[in-house]
Design a protein around this motif. Structure first.
Motif, short mmCIF file in Angstrom:
data_model
loop_
_atom_site.label_atom_id
_atom_site.label_comp_id
_atom_site.label_asym_id
_atom_site.label_seq_id
_atom_site.Cartn_x
_atom_site.Cartn_y
_atom_site.Cartn_z
N SER A 289 5.77 11.83 5.71
CA SER A 289 5.42 11.20 4.44
C SER A 289 4.21 11.91 3.86
O SER A 289 3.44 12.55 4.58
CB SER A 289 5.12 9.70 4.61
N ASP A 290 4.06 11.79 2.54
CA ASP A 290 2.91 12.41 1.89
C ASP A 290 1.59 11.78 2.33
O ASP A 290 0.57 12.47 2.43
CB ASP A 290 3.05 12.29 0.37
N LEU A 291 1.60 10.47 2.58
CA LEU A 291 0.37 9.81 3.01
C LEU A 291 -0.05 10.33 4.38
O LEU A 291 -1.24 10.58 4.62
CB LEU A 291 0.56 8.30 3.04
N LEU A 292 0.89 10.49 5.28
CA LEU A 292 0.57 11.05 6.59
C LEU A 292 0.07 12.49 6.45
O LEU A 292 -0.90 12.89 7.11
CB LEU A 292 1.79 11.00 7.50
N ALA A 293 0.72 13.26 5.58
CA ALA A 293 0.31 14.64 5.38
C ALA A 293 -1.12 14.72 4.83
O ALA A 293 -1.90 15.57 5.25
CB ALA A 293 1.28 15.34 4.42
N ALA A 294 -1.46 13.82 3.92
CA ALA A 294 -2.82 13.81 3.37
C ALA A 294 -3.83 13.53 4.47
O ALA A 294 -4.93 14.12 4.49
CB ALA A 294 -2.92 12.75 2.27
N GLY A 295 -3.50 12.65 5.40
CA GLY A 295 -4.39 12.39 6.52
C GLY A 295 -4.55 13.60 7.41
O GLY A 295 -5.66 13.88 7.90
N GLY B 161 4.59 17.44 3.44
CA GLY B 161 4.77 16.00 3.38
C GLY B 161 6.22 15.66 3.11
O GLY B 161 7.12 16.46 3.35
N PHE B 162 6.41 14.45 2.61
CA PHE B 162 7.75 14.02 2.21
C PHE B 162 7.57 12.80 1.30
O PHE B 162 6.84 11.88 1.67
CB PHE B 162 8.58 13.60 3.45
N ASP B 163 8.17 12.81 0.15
CA ASP B 163 8.22 11.70 -0.80
C ASP B 163 7.92 12.14 -2.22
O ASP B 163 8.56 11.67 -3.15
CB ASP B 163 7.27 10.53 -0.45
N GLY B 164 6.91 12.99 -2.40
CA GLY B 164 6.59 13.43 -3.75
C GLY B 164 5.82 12.40 -4.55
O GLY B 164 6.01 12.29 -5.77
N SER C 3 0.82 -1.21 0.00
CA SER C 3 0.00 0.00 0.00
C SER C 3 0.85 1.26 0.00
O SER C 3 0.32 2.37 -0.13
CB SER C 3 -0.93 0.01 1.23
N ASP C 4 2.16 1.12 0.14
CA ASP C 4 3.05 2.26 0.19
C ASP C 4 3.59 2.55 -1.22
O ASP C 4 4.35 1.76 -1.78
CB ASP C 4 4.22 1.95 1.13
N PRO C 5 3.22 3.69 -1.81
CA PRO C 5 3.67 3.98 -3.18
C PRO C 5 5.17 4.12 -3.29
O PRO C 5 5.74 3.81 -4.34
CB PRO C 5 2.96 5.30 -3.52
N VAL C 6 5.85 4.56 -2.24
CA VAL C 6 7.31 4.67 -2.30
C VAL C 6 7.94 3.30 -2.44
O VAL C 6 8.83 3.08 -3.27
CB VAL C 6 7.85 5.39 -1.04
N THR C 7 7.46 2.35 -1.64
CA THR C 7 8.01 1.00 -1.71
C THR C 7 7.72 0.36 -3.06
O THR C 7 8.58 -0.34 -3.63
CB THR C 7 7.44 0.12 -0.58
N ASP D 52 -4.93 6.90 6.74
CA ASP D 52 -5.75 6.74 7.94
C ASP D 52 -4.95 7.02 9.20
O ASP D 52 -5.48 7.56 10.18
CB ASP D 52 -6.35 5.33 8.00
N GLU D 53 -3.67 6.63 9.20
CA GLU D 53 -2.82 6.92 10.36
C GLU D 53 -2.59 8.42 10.48
O GLU D 53 -2.55 8.96 11.59
CB GLU D 53 -1.49 6.19 10.23
N GLY D 54 -2.42 9.10 9.34
CA GLY D 54 -2.26 10.54 9.37
C GLY D 54 -3.52 11.24 9.85
O GLY D 54 -3.45 12.23 10.58
N LEU D 55 -4.67 10.70 9.47
CA LEU D 55 -5.95 11.26 9.92
C LEU D 55 -6.08 11.13 11.43
O LEU D 55 -6.44 12.10 12.13
CB LEU D 55 -7.10 10.54 9.22
N ALA D 56 -5.78 9.94 11.96
CA ALA D 56 -5.88 9.73 13.40
C ALA D 56 -4.90 10.61 14.15
O ALA D 56 -5.24 11.21 15.19
CB ALA D 56 -5.62 8.25 13.71
#
Length: 351
Positions: free
Chosen positions: A263-269, A289-292, A80-84, A239-243
């Motif tokens: 991370s960008d995913l955390l920032a989006a949350g 965020g971080f990652d782009g 689920s991690d786009p960076v990975t 979801d972790e960023g949202l919480a």
């Protein structure tokens, strides 16, 4: 007791052909008439024979044809991690000329029923990240004389490392916020240790961070905001960023004017949490965020972030593995992130 595994000799006898003919049917290295091929295939199906034992083939070749990719997260989180995912694409490209297959191996500290670092035949391994437990895995691999490359971590002397300028890139994002007048800033970090629940980080917890990427990015933020409160997420997920964002924004009297997310995913949350709280981004709250990476559903926002060359990291690791397998030295490589200003940061609100 389990039944004996059928062999190519068993299949040959059942098909009424020589073992060499039966072997050719499976290897495809020489022409065989269609009737003969069908007799061999039918016999193999009756006997439950699925092909040559890959373990025996690897012994004959002196190699397994497998490069292990060791990750410290559950596989669901990995995919689920786009960076990975980008790193894995790049790794496959870097190994294209080797003809090796990639095998994902978890290193979560839990007993696994599947392949392990101790039992799986590997030609080489790539460690994604390097925390305290994965350093133990590194020792296992080195004891087995398996060549190792580390992405985003310190594997010690003699281990090629593919690293980002995490600290410098995070400092640049923090400096950007400072230049916009933000003084009340909160830091949202990546997980700091495998299995650690989300929560606030005090000085002792920060000193014990086991994940190199989280520690490096936090150090960069601390150069600009040494006293900013820090909260560790449980995973790099929206979801972790949202919480976490709900926690950071819970007290209207003590809300930050900006959040530095690792991370960008955390920032989006966090952006979603701000909207829930009735805050306008970036007028009331700036978020970096971080990652782009591309974050689905974030429009009309475009994160202010550090764009990392994720696919290039994977390619570099693959190229290092290929060099080591060819008996050539593999060099460590440092890659640089690029600052990208989006529309999620603005001047600190007056007040």
């Amino acid at each position: 007791m389990s039944a004996r595994r059928a062999t190519i000799a068993d299949v040959a006898r059942a098909a009424g052909v020589s073992p060499s003919t039966a072997s050719v049917v499976f290897s495809g290295r020489a022409p065989v008439t269609d009737p003969t091929r069908q007799r061999v295939i039918d016999a193999a199906q009756r006997l439950g024979y699925t092909g040559p034992d890959p373990r025996a083939a690897s012994l004959r070749r002196g190699s397994s044809g497998i490069v292990g990719v060791v990750v410290g997260a559950r596989l669901g989180a990995v995919f689920s991690d786009p960076v990975t995912r980008l790193q894995m694409d790049g790794l496959a490209e870097g190994l294209a000329g080797v003809g090796a297959g990639l095998l994902l191996l978890q290193d979560t500290g839990e007993e696994a029923a599947g392949p392990s670092l101790l039992t799986t035949p590997l030609d080489a391994a790539v460690l994604v990240g390097c925390n305290a437990r994965m350093r133990d895995s590194l020792q296992v691999l080195r004891a087995r004389d398996v060549p190792v490359v580390v992405i985003e971590g310190d594997g010690g002397d003699g281990v090629p490392q593919i690293r980002l300028d995490n600290r410098e890139a995070q400092r640049e994002l923090a400096t950007h916020l400072a230049g916009l007048g933000h003084r009340d800033v909160a830091i949202l970090t990546l997980p700091t240790a495998a299995g650690r629940p989300p929560g606030w980080l005090d000085a002792a917890a920060e000193a014990e961070i086991q994940v190199d990427v989280a520690a490096d990015r936090l150090a960069g933020a601390r150069e600009v905001y040494p006293e900013a409160p820090a909260y560790a997420a449980g995973a790099s997920l929206i979801d972790e960023g949202l919480a976490a964002g709900r926690m950071l924004l819970a007290d209207p009297a003590a809300r930050p004017t900006a959040v530095l997310a690792q991370s960008d995913l955390l920032a989006a949350g966090v952006v979603r949490a701000a909207e829930e709280a009735g805050l306008r981004v970036p007028h009331d709250l700036s978020v970096t965020g971080f990652d782009g990476v591309v974050v689905d559903g974030l429009s009309p926002y475009e994160l202010t972030t550090a764009v990392q060359p994720a696919a290039e990291k994977g390619r570099a690791a693959g190229s290092a593995v290929a060099a080591m397998l060819a008996g050539s030295p593999a060099e460590s490589l440092g890659l640089t992130c690029t600052f990208r200003a989006g529309n999620t940061t603005g001047p600190a609100p007056a007040g």
